[in-house]
Structure formats: C-alpha cells, structure tokens
Design an enzyme around this catalytic site. Structure first.
Site, short mmCIF file in Angstrom:
data_model
loop_
_atom_site.label_atom_id
_atom_site.label_comp_id
_atom_site.label_asym_id
_atom_site.label_seq_id
_atom_site.Cartn_x
_atom_site.Cartn_y
_atom_site.Cartn_z
CG HIS A 141 9.18 19.23 13.08
ND1 HIS A 141 9.71 19.96 11.97
CD2 HIS A 141 10.39 17.64 12.69
CE1 HIS A 141 10.39 19.07 10.71
NE2 HIS A 141 10.47 17.35 11.48
CE LYS B 2 -3.58 23.62 12.77
NZ LYS B 2 -2.83 23.24 13.36
N PRO C 283 -3.88 26.11 3.02
CG PRO C 283 -2.39 25.94 1.26
CD PRO C 283 -3.63 26.47 1.90
CE1 TYR D 199 4.71 26.54 9.64
CE2 TYR D 199 3.59 27.61 7.34
CZ TYR D 199 3.93 26.81 8.19
OH TYR D 199 3.60 25.27 8.16
CE1 TYR E 127 2.43 25.29 11.17
CE2 TYR E 127 2.97 23.38 13.08
CZ TYR E 127 3.81 24.01 11.68
OH TYR E 127 3.60 23.45 10.64
C1 DHB Z 1 3.27 20.69 4.63
C2 DHB Z 1 1.97 21.90 4.67
C3 DHB Z 1 1.79 22.78 4.94
O1 DHB Z 1 1.07 22.91 4.28
C4 DHB Z 1 1.99 22.96 5.94
O2 DHB Z 1 1.97 24.34 6.58
C5 DHB Z 1 2.90 22.86 6.27
C6 DHB Z 1 3.57 21.70 5.43
C7 DHB Z 1 4.45 20.16 4.14
O3 DHB Z 1 3.95 19.25 2.35
O4 DHB Z 1 5.00 19.12 4.73
#
Ligand code: DHB
Length: 391
Positions: free
Chosen positions: A75, A297, A293, A201, A385
């Site tokens: 990605h 990370k 989450p 997001y 990121y």
């Molecule tokens: C996923 C989980 C995340 O916390 C995130 O920021 C991006 C992707 C995932 O589980 O795909």
C-alpha cells in the site's frame, strides 16, 4: 524434573519471540521458546495487519518470509475521510516508502514454519511458567501438558510475552508511563469485497471508523466505541448502520458490506515501562510497551525491539562484550516514543472526544485539512506511518 541448558530462554512465542529466536539462530546462538498458548490459538487470534517498510525488510532479508511479498499487498498510501470526502495521502510521493498489508497471524505462521524447519526448540501449550534468579543464573520453570515440570537454564531470559507479561513484574520499574483513553475500538471481520484500493481512516461526528482489508472477499473494519462495550450487543444490522452513518458523504465512495463473521472490542491505552532490562532479563514488544491501535504500530515496534536485541545479544554472547546490553533500553525506546507520539496523534486527530465539543471538532478538521493540503503535513504522516528508518 527435566533440565535443558540454552543460551537464551524466550518467554513468549508470538512474532516477537519467534523473530528473536530466528535472528539468534542466524548468529549461531541457541534459544528455547516457551508459550502457554497452543499454536492453533495464536494462528486464529485476529490482530493488526499493517507492516512498516523495515518490518518487511527484516522478514524478507532474514529469510523468514517470502510470502509477505507474494501474498501481502503493498500500500503506497491511505485515504483520510473527513467532511464526507476521501483525501489520499501518497506515501511514495512524500517519503518514497510503502507499507504492506499482511496480517500478524501470517507473520506468526511464517516465523513458526521457519523456526520449525531450522530445528528450533519451541514449546507451546505449557503452564505455570515462572522465571527465577534473573540477577544471577536465570532459570525458567514450567509444567508441560502431561503435568511434568521442566526447567530451562539460560544466560539471558527475554520476556516477549505480550501485554499481560509475567516477566514485566520482575523488572524493577524505574518509571511507568500511562495514558488512558475514554474509548475503545469495535473490530470485526466481514465477508465483503474491498471498499477501496487502500485503507480508509474516517473521522465523523459520530466518531472514528477504519476500513481495512484482509483478502479479496474478507475485510477487517473497526469503529470507535465506548470502553467496556459488549460485542454481543451489536447485531449485524446495528454494525452496518453505524458504519454507514460514519462513512456517509458526498463523493462516490461506497461502503461494501456482507456477513459479519467475527467481532471483538479492543482495549485502548498507551503504556511504557522503563528500563526494559533487569540483570539478565530483558523485555521486548508489548511486554514493555503498548500503543493504541490507531496506525498499527504494535507488531512493528516489537519487531524493531528484537532486531536491536538480537544485535546486542550477539555482541554479549558471541563477542563477550558484557556491556552490550546496557544500551538496549535507550535504543529501543527512541523508536518507542516516536511511535507513542504517532499513535496518540493519529488517535486524537480522528476520534470523537468524550465531551464531543464544537471546539475539538473544528480543531480536528483544521488539522486534517492542513495535513492533506500541505507537503509538510502529508510527509509527517507518511514518515510515521511507514516507519522511521532504523539506525
Ligand atoms: C489494521 C489495524 C490498525 O490498527 C490499523 O491502524 C490499520 C489496519 C488492520 O487490522 O488491518
């Protein structure tokens, strides 16, 4: 009681513990990996799915995974959805890097296969694990599935045993840092096609939502919920109606839906314990630090810890450099605090605050429109990121 002697006893056989054992093996250092879970349990526990550039390099260059390149999805950016419109942030353009969508369970499968192929001593499904004498001659004792007690004697014990670590309590904490958040994430898997080429997001008046992916036919999604939310209180209709409300807008974006096949509530907090070492015991990954989450990370930090740790242990155990372990905490924490800030920053920019005040809402929209409209703003997101280059 049976006794095994090894150089490094690794408590925790998730991706961090297995990767450390693999890197040590490449340096000719023996280890034993111990975990109270069964392999099948770890393989079926859903975790995050994004790997930073350096995490992918580590997997590929160490020979642990070719599959990340063939079966993972590269990605080159993400979509930030706010004000009812998608805004694309192009990581390749801003920092020349990408991430890979490759779920943590697959990382585990690859590492477990690699260690098994290389004759690794991996002991899953054990109980009663205890770590003794970490400032002298460390030992780990446990009981196997037949009820027999075992002892593993090692020069170093590594606690890679996750956020409910038993090893953490043995490190005399000089300082513990906490940040609690007044919300959690509701996570679910569904049988649906992809809604977008990359992750979305979303910030909305109703709170955060994230559309991630797994395969062509199965997707992973999350939305902000109250801490302590009960997943069984959410029917499929209620889940989709909330996701529709949060992702509604006036562009051509369409949320693709389907049967929900798994759901759970994810805890949300920031935590760091220092130091990450006490005598001959060293912590790695979630055992020492937890991030919320947002931004995925957790696994990336754990892999970065063990890369540093493998190098330090090689110096200590092969090159007899007794002082090598001294710099571990500082080196690991320099990345940990960047990631703490990044996860906190993404969280506060995209989530509805407890009060949901107009001020916060307009401030968030101001920040987001700066971010997508500015080279500096987009580069900041892209760099964090995709992950800060390791030294
Ligand atoms: C996923 C989980 C995340 O916390 C995130 O920021 C991006 C992707 C995932 O589980 O795909």
């Amino acid at each position: 009681m049976s006794t095994t002697r090894t150089r490094v006893a690794i408590v925790g056989g998730g991706p961090a513990g297995l990767m450390l054992s693999h890197l040590l093996h490449l340096s000719g250092i023996e280890s034993v990996v111990l975990d109270h879970r069964e392999v099948a349990e770890i393989e079926t526990t859903h975790r995050a799915g994004i790997l930073e550039r350096d995490a992918v390099r580590l997997l590929v260059d160490s020979g642990a995974s070719e599959r990340v390149l063939t079966e993972g999805d590269r990605h080159g950016g993400i979509h930030l959805r706010f004000g009812g419109v998608n805004h694309h942030v192009d990581f390749e353009r801003h920092v020349g890097a990408s991430v890979w969508l490759y779920p943590q369970t697959e990382v585990f499968v690859d590492l477990h296969r690699t260690r098994t192929r290389d004759g690794g001593d991996l002991r899953y499904g054990i109980s009663g694990t205890q770590v003794h004498d970490v400032t002298g001659s460390p030992r780990v004792t446990y009981v196997d599935a037949e009820g027999v007690t075992h002892e593993v004697r090692a020069e170093i014990v590594v606690g890679a045993d996750g956020s409910r670590s038993i090893c953490r309590a043995l490190v005399d904490p000089r300082k513990q840092y906490f940040r609690e958040y007044p919300f959690a994430w509701f996570g679910f898997l569904c049988e649906a096609p992809k809604s977008a080429d990359e992750l979305v997001y979303t910030r909305s008046e109703r709170g955060f939502a994230l559309i991630s992916q797994r395969t062509e036919d199965v997707q992973r999604m999350y939305f902000q919920c109250d801490a302590g939310e009960d997943p069984t209180a959410w029917s499929e209709d209620r889940i989709w109606s909330e996701m529709h409300a949060r992702t509604a807008g006036h562009d051509d974006f369409v949320l693709r839906t389907g049967p929900v096949i798994e759901k759970s509530v994810l805890p949300f907090r920031s935590f760091v314990q220092t130091p990450m070492r006490h005598g001959n015991l060293v912590l790695a990954g979630d055992a020492a630090h937890t991030v919320p989450p947002t931004g995925a990370k957790g696994l990336n930090l754990a892999l970065a810890d063990v890369r540093v740790l493998a190098e330090v242990l090689e110096r200590a155990l092969v090159k007899d450099d007794a002082a090598a372990l001294d710099g571990y905490t500082e080196r690991a924490l320099s990345r940990v605090w960047k990631a703490q800030h990044f996860s906190y920053w993404m969280t506060t920019m995209l989530h509805r605050t407890a009060e949901g005040s107009d001020f916060d809402e307009l401030r968030q929209l101001g920040e987001l429109s700066w971010l997508v409209g500015s080279e500096a703003g987009s580069a900041y997101l892209a760099e964090g990121y995709t992950g800060w280059p390791s030294r």
